[in-house]
Scaffold this motif. Structure first.
Motif, PDB file in Angstrom:
ATOM      1  N   UNK A 130       0.865  -1.187   0.000  1.00 33.28           N
ATOM      2  CA  UNK A 130       0.000   0.000   0.000  1.00 33.28           C
ATOM      3  C   UNK A 130       0.900   1.235   0.000  1.00 33.28           C
ATOM      4  N   UNK A 131       1.561   1.514  -1.127  1.00 30.56           N
ATOM      5  CA  UNK A 131       2.569   2.582  -1.162  1.00 30.56           C
ATOM      6  C   UNK A 131       1.994   3.996  -1.089  1.00 30.56           C
ATOM      7  N   UNK A 132       0.749   4.173  -1.524  1.00 30.28           N
ATOM      8  CA  UNK A 132       0.148   5.518  -1.524  1.00 30.28           C
ATOM      9  C   UNK A 132      -0.717   5.668  -0.279  1.00 30.28           C
ATOM     10  N   UNK A 133      -0.396   6.658   0.541  1.00 25.91           N
ATOM     11  CA  UNK A 133      -1.155   6.880   1.775  1.00 25.91           C
ATOM     12  C   UNK A 133      -1.796   8.263   1.743  1.00 25.91           C
ATOM     13  N   UNK A 134      -3.031   8.316   2.159  1.00 24.51           N
ATOM     14  CA  UNK A 134      -3.783   9.573   2.192  1.00 24.51           C
ATOM     15  C   UNK A 134      -4.392   9.732   3.574  1.00 24.51           C
ATOM     16  N   UNK A 135      -4.178  10.890   4.187  1.00 24.81           N
ATOM     17  CA  UNK A 135      -4.776  11.163   5.494  1.00 24.81           C
ATOM     18  C   UNK A 135      -5.987  12.066   5.294  1.00 24.81           C
ATOM     19  N   UNK A 136      -7.128  11.615   5.771  1.00 22.51           N
ATOM     20  CA  UNK A 136      -8.371  12.359   5.586  1.00 22.51           C
ATOM     21  C   UNK A 136      -8.623  13.293   6.765  1.00 22.51           C
ATOM     22  N   UNK A 137      -9.188  14.442   6.480  1.00 23.39           N
ATOM     23  CA  UNK A 137      -9.549  15.393   7.534  1.00 23.39           C
ATOM     24  C   UNK A 137     -10.812  14.913   8.243  1.00 23.39           C
ATOM     25  N   UNK A 138     -10.995  15.282   9.511  1.00 21.14           N
ATOM     26  CA  UNK A 138     -12.224  14.896  10.221  1.00 21.14           C
ATOM     27  C   UNK A 138     -13.457  15.491   9.540  1.00 21.14           C
ATOM     28  N   UNK A 139     -14.574  14.814   9.682  1.00 16.80           N
ATOM     29  CA  UNK A 139     -15.828  15.331   9.132  1.00 16.80           C
ATOM     30  C   UNK A 139     -16.221  16.601   9.878  1.00 16.80           C
ATOM     31  N   UNK A 140     -16.653  17.604   9.124  1.00 17.97           N
ATOM     32  CA  UNK A 140     -17.088  18.861   9.720  1.00 17.97           C
ATOM     33  C   UNK A 140     -18.604  18.968   9.726  1.00 17.97           C
ATOM     34  N   UNK A 141     -19.150  20.062  10.264  1.00 16.60           N
ATOM     35  CA  UNK A 141     -20.608  20.241  10.296  1.00 16.60           C
ATOM     36  C   UNK A 141     -21.250  20.160   8.912  1.00 16.60           C
ATOM     37  N   UNK A 142     -20.559  20.668   7.880  1.00 15.17           N
ATOM     38  CA  UNK A 142     -21.130  20.641   6.527  1.00 15.17           C
ATOM     39  C   UNK A 142     -21.314  19.202   6.041  1.00 15.17           C
ATOM     40  N   UNK A 143     -20.304  18.356   6.296  1.00 14.11           N
ATOM     41  CA  UNK A 143     -20.397  16.951   5.875  1.00 14.11           C
ATOM     42  C   UNK A 143     -21.485  16.218   6.659  1.00 14.11           C
ATOM     43  N   UNK A 144     -21.565  16.491   7.963  1.00 16.84           N
ATOM     44  CA  UNK A 144     -22.610  15.859   8.773  1.00 16.84           C
ATOM     45  C   UNK A 144     -23.998  16.256   8.268  1.00 16.84           C
ATOM     46  N   UNK A 145     -24.147  17.514   7.901  1.00 15.02           N
ATOM     47  CA  UNK A 145     -25.435  17.994   7.387  1.00 15.02           C
ATOM     48  C   UNK A 145     -25.803  17.257   6.094  1.00 15.02           C
ATOM     49  N   UNK A 146     -24.834  17.087   5.212  1.00 13.05           N
ATOM     50  CA  UNK A 146     -25.092  16.375   3.950  1.00 13.05           C
ATOM     51  C   UNK A 146     -25.447  14.913   4.206  1.00 13.05           C
ATOM     52  N   UNK A 147     -24.800  14.303   5.204  1.00 15.29           N
ATOM     53  CA  UNK A 147     -25.098  12.904   5.537  1.00 15.29           C
ATOM     54  C   UNK A 147     -26.532  12.772   6.049  1.00 15.29           C
ATOM     55  N   UNK A 148     -27.007  13.780   6.761  1.00 19.21           N
ATOM     56  CA  UNK A 148     -28.386  13.767   7.251  1.00 19.21           C
ATOM     57  C   UNK A 148     -29.396  13.991   6.132  1.00 19.21           C
ATOM     58  N   UNK A 149     -28.996  14.737   5.109  1.00 19.13           N
ATOM     59  CA  UNK A 149     -29.936  15.163   4.063  1.00 19.13           C
ATOM     60  C   UNK A 149     -29.939  14.286   2.815  1.00 19.13           C
ATOM     61  N   UNK A 150     -28.759  13.925   2.323  1.00 20.31           N
ATOM     62  CA  UNK A 150     -28.657  13.410   0.960  1.00 20.31           C
ATOM     63  C   UNK A 150     -28.899  11.912   0.766  1.00 20.31           C
ATOM     64  N   UNK A 151     -28.420  11.029   1.646  1.00 16.76           N
ATOM     65  CA  UNK A 151     -28.624   9.591   1.377  1.00 16.76           C
ATOM     66  C   UNK A 151     -30.104   9.221   1.318  1.00 16.76           C
ATOM     67  N   UNK A 152     -30.406   8.272   0.463  1.00 13.58           N
ATOM     68  CA  UNK A 152     -31.798   7.840   0.301  1.00 13.58           C
ATOM     69  C   UNK A 152     -32.353   7.263   1.603  1.00 13.58           C
ATOM     70  N   UNK A 153     -31.505   6.539   2.341  1.00 15.47           N
ATOM     71  CA  UNK A 153     -31.939   5.938   3.606  1.00 15.47           C
ATOM     72  C   UNK A 153     -31.237   6.608   4.785  1.00 15.47           C
ATOM     73  N   UNK A 154     -31.243   7.928   4.801  1.00 15.09           N
ATOM     74  CA  UNK A 154     -30.573   8.664   5.874  1.00 15.09           C
ATOM     75  C   UNK A 154     -31.262   8.402   7.212  1.00 15.09           C
ATOM     76  N   UNK A 155     -30.553   8.719   8.297  1.00 18.38           N
ATOM     77  CA  UNK A 155     -31.114   8.522   9.633  1.00 18.38           C
ATOM     78  C   UNK A 155     -32.399   9.317   9.824  1.00 18.38           C
ATOM     79  N   UNK A 156     -32.444  10.510   9.251  1.00 18.50           N
ATOM     80  CA  UNK A 156     -33.638  11.350   9.378  1.00 18.50           C
ATOM     81  C   UNK A 156     -34.841  10.659   8.741  1.00 18.50           C
ATOM     82  N   UNK A 157     -34.648  10.113   7.544  1.00 16.86           N
ATOM     83  CA  UNK A 157     -35.746   9.413   6.863  1.00 16.86           C
ATOM     84  C   UNK A 157     -36.139   8.147   7.623  1.00 16.86           C
ATOM     85  N   UNK A 158     -35.152   7.460   8.177  1.00 17.77           N
ATOM     86  CA  UNK A 158     -35.454   6.239   8.929  1.00 17.77           C
ATOM     87  C   UNK A 158     -36.317   6.543  10.148  1.00 17.77           C
ATOM     88  N   UNK A 159     -35.930   7.568  10.904  1.00 19.65           N
ATOM     89  CA  UNK A 159     -36.721   7.946  12.082  1.00 19.65           C
ATOM     90  C   UNK A 159     -38.110   8.432  11.675  1.00 19.65           C
TER      91      UNK A 159
END
Length: 244
Positions: A130-159
């Motif tokens: 695995x010669x190529x390594x990438x370090x990802x930044x922590x998820x921010x409020x914007x990413x969390x908001x998109x996760x709540x809104x965009x997926x077809x089976x998001x947690x909001x829709x499930x609840x």
């Protein structure tokens, strides 16, 4: 017994009579005819070709098999898993239900949180694959908001669907979703960063009161409601740690 089971595959299948309408019968006949047109051996061969030439394998939580820095004694199980992975990643032929598949040209991608262990704690041979390594930044409020809104089976829709069955219609205001996203980010910053999984615990806390009631009709979730539900939790570090 066992002989009967063995012979079952060689004996002709017993036909079953079933009464149906002409429309239903036409659909059944169409499906049967389409199935006869498919060359299953050709399909298997194409599947093997695609797996070998265009296959991508994602290995998650690789950090769980890395040897922890400062650990005492041999880490037999973790190192054993790494050595089992090594020939597959390097390129070998593995048996599958569609026949032998070569992994020589398969793309392998590995990921892990590496909170305790480091990539350098993996065995050197596996690190080299695995010669190529990438370090990802922590998820921010914007990413969390998109996760709540965009997926077809998001947690909001499930609840929303779950509580609808009990006669409660949830309606989330946009500012409420932003408040939940900000709370998840804040909890990850204060505690261990567990990524998007934090949304589940925050949302569970926000909806704890309405989840155990029925026939509430329309319930609007606003920013003020979210902040009120989480106020006590964030006020106490101990409560934050154990509740979120």
């Amino acid at each position: 017994g066992g002989v009967g089971e063995m012979l079952k595959g060689f004996l002709p299948k017993r036909s079953v009579r079933k009464r149906m309408t002409v429309r239903e019968a036409r659909e059944v006949l169409k499906n049967q005819h389409a199935e006869r047109l498919v060359d299953k051996e050709e399909v298997k061969e194409e599947a093997r070709r695609r797996a070998q030439e265009e296959g991508i394998v994602f290995i998650d939580e690789l950090d769980k098999v890395a040897r922890r820095e400062g650990a005492v004694g041999p880490d037999v199980s973790g190192e054993g898993v790494q050595r089992d992975l090594l020939p597959i990643v390097e390129g070998t032929v593995v048996s599958t239900r569609i026949g032998p598949v070569s992994t020589e040209h398969v793309l392998f991608i590995a990921a892990g949180a590496f909170h305790v262990a480091k990539p350098s704690d993996l065995i050197p041979e596996l690190q080299g694959r695995f010669p190529i390594r990438v370090e990802l930044s922590p998820l921010g409020p914007e990413e969390f908001y998109r996760i709540l809104k965009e997926p077809e089976n998001s947690l909001v829709r499930q609840y929303t669907e779950l509580l609808k069955a009990d006669g409660t219609e949830l309606y989330f205001h946009e500012d409420a979703l932003l408040a939940i996203a900000e709370a998840a980010y804040r909890a990850n910053q204060a505690l261990e960063d567990i990524g998007a999984r934090r949304l589940a615990t925050v949302l569970e806390r926000v909806l704890e009161e309405v989840s155990f009631q029925t026939d509430l009709g329309r319930v609007e979730i606003t920013r003020a409601y979210v902040e009120k539900r989480l106020e006590a939790v964030f006020a106490s570090p101990d409560l934050t740690r154990f509740v979120l």
